[in-house]
Design a protein around this motif. Structure first.
Motif, PDB file in Angstrom:
ATOM      1  N   ASN A  59     -16.265 -47.490  43.394  1.00 25.55           N
ATOM      2  CA  ASN A  59     -16.698 -46.385  44.244  1.00 25.55           C
ATOM      3  C   ASN A  59     -18.187 -46.145  44.056  1.00 25.55           C
ATOM      4  OD1 ASN A  59     -13.963 -45.890  44.971  1.00 25.55           O
ATOM      5  ND2 ASN A  59     -13.701 -44.681  43.097  1.00 25.55           N
ATOM      6  N   ALA A  60     -18.922 -46.093  45.148  1.00 22.25           N
ATOM      7  CA  ALA A  60     -20.326 -45.705  45.103  1.00 22.25           C
ATOM      8  C   ALA A  60     -20.416 -44.201  45.332  1.00 22.25           C
ATOM      9  CB  ALA A  60     -21.117 -46.456  46.168  1.00 22.25           C
ATOM     10  N   ARG A  61     -21.058 -43.508  44.425  1.00 21.50           N
ATOM     11  CA  ARG A  61     -21.217 -42.059  44.556  1.00 21.50           C
ATOM     12  C   ARG A  61     -22.709 -41.737  44.633  1.00 21.50           C
ATOM     13  NH1 ARG A  61     -16.822 -38.726  41.159  1.00 21.50           N
ATOM     14  NH2 ARG A  61     -17.812 -37.139  42.481  1.00 21.50           N
ATOM     15  N   VAL A  62     -23.149 -41.471  45.843  1.00 19.78           N
ATOM     16  CA  VAL A  62     -24.560 -41.168  46.075  1.00 19.78           C
ATOM     17  C   VAL A  62     -24.772 -39.676  45.821  1.00 19.78           C
ATOM     18  CG1 VAL A  62     -26.474 -41.370  47.699  1.00 19.78           C
ATOM     19  CG2 VAL A  62     -24.613 -43.032  47.760  1.00 19.78           C
ATOM     20  N   ASP A  63     -24.672 -39.322  44.536  1.00 21.04           N
ATOM     21  CA  ASP A  63     -24.779 -37.925  44.123  1.00 21.04           C
ATOM     22  C   ASP A  63     -25.723 -37.827  42.943  1.00 21.04           C
ATOM     23  OD1 ASP A  63     -22.696 -36.894  45.890  1.00 21.04           O
ATOM     24  OD2 ASP A  63     -21.279 -37.936  44.582  1.00 21.04           O
ATOM     25  N   ASN A  64     -26.406 -36.708  42.854  1.00 24.08           N
ATOM     26  CA  ASN A  64     -27.130 -36.402  41.634  1.00 24.08           C
ATOM     27  C   ASN A  64     -26.104 -36.145  40.541  1.00 24.08           C
ATOM     28  OD1 ASN A  64     -28.515 -34.753  39.533  1.00 24.08           O
ATOM     29  ND2 ASN A  64     -30.243 -34.932  40.943  1.00 24.08           N
ATOM     30  N   VAL A  65     -26.319 -36.706  39.371  1.00 27.38           N
ATOM     31  CA  VAL A  65     -25.313 -36.599  38.315  1.00 27.38           C
ATOM     32  C   VAL A  65     -25.016 -35.137  37.979  1.00 27.38           C
ATOM     33  CG1 VAL A  65     -26.998 -36.775  36.431  1.00 27.38           C
ATOM     34  CG2 VAL A  65     -24.624 -37.481  36.065  1.00 27.38           C
ATOM     35  N   ARG A  66     -25.972 -34.214  38.198  1.00 27.56           N
ATOM     36  CA  ARG A  66     -25.727 -32.798  37.931  1.00 27.56           C
ATOM     37  C   ARG A  66     -24.656 -32.223  38.843  1.00 27.56           C
ATOM     38  NH1 ARG A  66     -31.861 -30.759  38.197  1.00 27.56           N
ATOM     39  NH2 ARG A  66     -31.695 -32.164  39.987  1.00 27.56           N
ATOM     40  N   ASP A  67     -24.473 -32.885  40.010  1.00 29.29           N
ATOM     41  CA  ASP A  67     -23.505 -32.390  40.981  1.00 29.29           C
ATOM     42  C   ASP A  67     -22.159 -33.102  40.900  1.00 29.29           C
ATOM     43  OD1 ASP A  67     -25.516 -30.708  42.002  1.00 29.29           O
ATOM     44  OD2 ASP A  67     -26.285 -32.333  43.278  1.00 29.29           O
ATOM     45  N   VAL A  68     -22.030 -34.017  39.960  1.00 31.51           N
ATOM     46  CA  VAL A  68     -20.762 -34.736  39.786  1.00 31.51           C
ATOM     47  C   VAL A  68     -19.906 -33.924  38.812  1.00 31.51           C
ATOM     48  CG1 VAL A  68     -19.662 -36.892  39.092  1.00 31.51           C
ATOM     49  CG2 VAL A  68     -21.902 -36.942  40.213  1.00 31.51           C
ATOM     50  N   HIS A  69     -19.082 -33.049  39.361  1.00 29.20           N
ATOM     51  CA  HIS A  69     -18.347 -32.103  38.522  1.00 29.20           C
ATOM     52  C   HIS A  69     -17.207 -32.763  37.746  1.00 29.20           C
ATOM     53  CE1 HIS A  69     -20.694 -29.004  40.442  1.00 29.20           C
ATOM     54  NE2 HIS A  69     -20.237 -29.355  41.642  1.00 29.20           N
ATOM     55  N   ASP A  70     -16.735 -33.907  38.236  1.00 30.56           N
ATOM     56  CA  ASP A  70     -15.644 -34.585  37.537  1.00 30.56           C
ATOM     57  C   ASP A  70     -16.165 -35.754  36.689  1.00 30.56           C
ATOM     58  OD1 ASP A  70     -16.436 -36.168  39.638  1.00 30.56           O
ATOM     59  OD2 ASP A  70     -14.416 -36.739  40.255  1.00 30.56           O
ATOM     60  N   LEU A  71     -17.430 -35.658  36.260  1.00 31.37           N
ATOM     61  CA  LEU A  71     -18.062 -36.756  35.526  1.00 31.37           C
ATOM     62  C   LEU A  71     -17.228 -37.189  34.316  1.00 31.37           C
ATOM     63  CD1 LEU A  71     -20.531 -38.608  35.072  1.00 31.37           C
ATOM     64  CD2 LEU A  71     -21.551 -36.743  33.733  1.00 31.37           C
ATOM     65  N   PHE A  72     -16.683 -36.217  33.589  1.00 27.47           N
ATOM     66  CA  PHE A  72     -15.968 -36.545  32.352  1.00 27.47           C
ATOM     67  C   PHE A  72     -14.469 -36.739  32.567  1.00 27.47           C
ATOM     68  CE2 PHE A  72     -19.781 -34.160  31.063  1.00 27.47           C
ATOM     69  CZ  PHE A  72     -20.400 -35.167  30.339  1.00 27.47           C
ATOM     70  N   ASP A  73     -14.069 -36.791  33.834  1.00 32.09           N
ATOM     71  CA  ASP A  73     -12.694 -37.192  34.145  1.00 32.09           C
ATOM     72  C   ASP A  73     -12.645 -38.720  34.114  1.00 32.09           C
ATOM     73  OD1 ASP A  73     -10.071 -37.367  34.970  1.00 32.09           O
ATOM     74  OD2 ASP A  73     -10.540 -37.080  37.085  1.00 32.09           O
ATOM     75  N   ALA A  74     -12.837 -39.248  32.930  1.00 28.97           N
ATOM     76  CA  ALA A  74     -12.989 -40.696  32.752  1.00 28.97           C
ATOM     77  C   ALA A  74     -12.599 -41.064  31.333  1.00 28.97           C
ATOM     78  CB  ALA A  74     -14.437 -41.108  33.033  1.00 28.97           C
ATOM     79  N   ASP A  75     -12.382 -42.342  31.131  1.00 34.64           N
ATOM     80  CA  ASP A  75     -12.134 -42.851  29.779  1.00 34.64           C
ATOM     81  C   ASP A  75     -13.437 -43.213  29.083  1.00 34.64           C
ATOM     82  OD1 ASP A  75      -9.123 -43.012  29.718  1.00 34.64           O
ATOM     83  OD2 ASP A  75      -9.522 -44.227  31.494  1.00 34.64           O
TER      84      ASP A  75
END
Length: 572
Positions: free
Chosen positions: A399-415
């Motif tokens: 998935n390409a996410r053209v977002d500023n990392v500050r706006d990625v609210h589910d950033l830590f929904d990851a392994d």
């Protein structure tokens, strides 16, 4: 003329062959051929010795001209044309500066292998079993059907065939999902795949295939070999022939068996009259196969796996990234080299995904150290990188996410989150978010130091060890002073107008990505990433030696220290 070997050395090589009783028989298109006998125990064996590479990157070819009467019908290291494999590719380095000695090594090894084949049944049996699929695929059968094998459900009895056609080749494909087959067809530049209802019966055996006297060529011989190999497997084949009428709707039937050595397959054409007569009672056709029908020849399937489980785990001795949720922040120089490594380790397969996060565009100044080239110009880096990786590995979910990392609210929904920006301010912001979240999601920071003199990785997870901000001293007197200084000199920057950049060669992001992969392999292989802080310096770089280590927390760290554990009160 042999331009790659001097006249004197060529003469020495020819004298060596003459001394061993070999005579020249041809010199065509740069291939010199010689015939003679190898003085093996039990009688000389006549061979042809062909040399076309005087650098000896390719070993001289040895072909048996007179098959000894006392050789068994099934032997290791010999193909159906009598060519002998006497050295495994790359196992021995022959000396191009001493061709006579190299030729002697080849002939001596060939003599040893042929004597083992002739006199040592344990050697024959062991080597045939090790390379059984080679014999099965290339064996002494004129009928060989190549099949591509994708993902199959181990609980299913059968799977239908698909057919893919390119401009030059047609492929038979077995796969459970239309999406997987369509992705393969797209990757191969093929026409839209077509599906048949003809089943291939899927079986499994935990037993290594038995070594027969000769590879089965008829149905009777196939059944006898299956009984010898695995009686339970034989019974399952018989039950299919007896109880599954669907196979009689077609002119042939095939079976694919997963073995400890890999997949092998076989099948046979069905006799039309008896097939139609047994449609309602398949037991009748099974009885026919055990009588006159048993004389019919069989088809061998050469099965090549292409599914993600095989592609991404075949080279590993530990679990891959299948089912893992991975996020990469930054698709620039570092991230563009990290992402392909992750894909090759299985990221995005199974229930996993690979998220590529970046808002920037690809400009001409990026091309010199980015994995992408001119076709990506003026496109979003995340989208261009995701598109290219999907083209190469269409089974992976990227998935390409053209977002500023500050706006990625589910950033830590990851392994695992990988900070590949190489920008200290972004790394500190991500680190602060991780600390405040209280989640256990690890963040792997990857960065290039200076002008590429060295690269570093830092694994941040939990509260037991340092966070990324702990790599700097906390006191005001040591403003942004590193706890573990590595650069001895000042970093050189280039300024163009109001903009600037740090010059370094493509070797730096490649080295950073390699170190990143090393850490991830530790995580997959050992379940831990100690040492969490790692540094790799270029040879002759002007740097201090920094040992790899697990960094202790700083009590006064403004991000994770005890006095900063609670959110600060903002003064009005």
């Amino acid at each position: 003329m042999d331009t790659s070997v001097s006249g004197e050395r060529l003469a020495e090589a020819l004298r060596c062959l003459r001394a061993r009783g070999f005579t020249p028989t041809g010199n065509r298109r740069g291939v010199r051929s010689f015939e003679g006998g190898l003085p093996c125990k039990g009688g000389s064996i006549k061979i042809r010795f062909d040399i076309w590479d005087w650098d000896f990157l390719v070993y001289p070819a040895i072909t048996i001209l007179d098959w000894p009467a006392d050789f068994p019908s099934l032997v290791p290291h010999l193909d159906e044309k009598g060519r002998l494999c006497y050295f495994a590719h790359g196992s021995i380095v022959l000396d191009q500066y001493d061709p006579a000695e190299s030729i002697a090594q080849c002939l001596d090894q060939a003599q040893f292998v042929l004597e083992c084949i002739r006199w040592d049944p344990e050697y024959r049996h062991g080597d045939i079993q090790d390379e059984f699929l080679v014999h099965w695929f290339r064996g002494q059968s004129a009928t060989l059907w190549p099949v591509l094998l994708g993902t199959v459900d181990p609980a299913k009895k059968s799977s239908n065939y698909w057919f893919i056609k390119t401009e030059t080749t047609s492929y038979s494909v077995i796969s459970e999902t239309a999406e997987e087959v369509k992705a393969l067809a797209t990757a191969l530049g093929a026409e839209a795949p077509t599906q048949s209802k003809c089943p291939c019966w899927l079986l499994r055996s935990e037993v290594i295939p038995a070594v027969p006297v000769a590879m089965p060529a008829s149905v009777n011989e196939l059944f006898a070999w299956l009984r010898e190999w695995d009686k339970d497997l034989y019974q399952r084949v018989q039950l299919i022939l007896e109880r599954e009428p669907s196979y009689l709707a077609y002119s042939f039937t095939t079976f694919a068996v997963q073995t400890p050595l890999g997949w092998l397959g076989f099948g046979f054409d069905l006799e039309p009259v008896h097939r139609l007569g047994a449609k309602k009672n398949p037991r009748l056709y099974k009885q026919f196969l055990h009588k006159r029908g048993g004389e019919r020849g069989i088809i061998r399937l050469s099965m090549t796996e292409f599914g993600p489980d095989f592609v991404h785990s075949r080279n590993l001795m530990f679990p891959d990234l299948k089912n893992k949720r991975i996020a990469v922040i930054g698709c620039g120089a570092i991230g563009s080299h990290v992402a392909p490594g992750l894909i090759r380790l299985g990221a995005g397969t199974g229930s996993g995904r690979l998220n590529l996060i970046d808002t920037d565009y690809m400009w001409t100044e990026n091309l010199g150290r980015h994995v992408l080239g001119y076709p990506a110009l003026f496109k979003r880096k995340a989208e261009a990188l995701a598109s290219e990786l999907t083209r190469q590995f269409p089974q992976s979910k990227i998935n390409a996410r053209v977002d500023n990392v500050r706006d990625v609210h589910d950033l830590f929904d990851a392994d695992l989150v990988i900070d590949a920006t190489g920008e200290e301010s972004v790394s500190e912001m991500v680190n602060a978010r991780r600390v405040r979240s209280g989640l256990d999601t690890p963040v792997l920071h990857v960065r290039i130091r200076g002008n590429g003199e060295c690269v570093q990785t830092f694994w941040a997870q939990g509260e037991s060890y340092a966070c990324f901000r702990c790599l700097l001293h906390a006191g005001h007197k040591n403003y942004r002073e590193e706890r573990f200084p590595v650069l001895k000199g000042e970093t050189q920057r280039k300024q163009i107008g109001c903009g600037g950049f740090t010059p370094y060669a493509v070797s730096a992001p490649m080295s950073a990505a390699a170190l990143c992969m090393e850490v991830i392999v530790d995580w997959l292989q050992r379940g831990q990433t100690s040492p969490r802080f790692r540094t790799r310096a270029m040879a002759n770089a002007n740097v201090f030696a920094v040992k790899d280590q697990d960094v202790a927390r700083l009590p006064a760290c403004p991000a994770c220290g005890a006095e900063h554990a609670k959110p600060a009160t903002v003064r009005q």
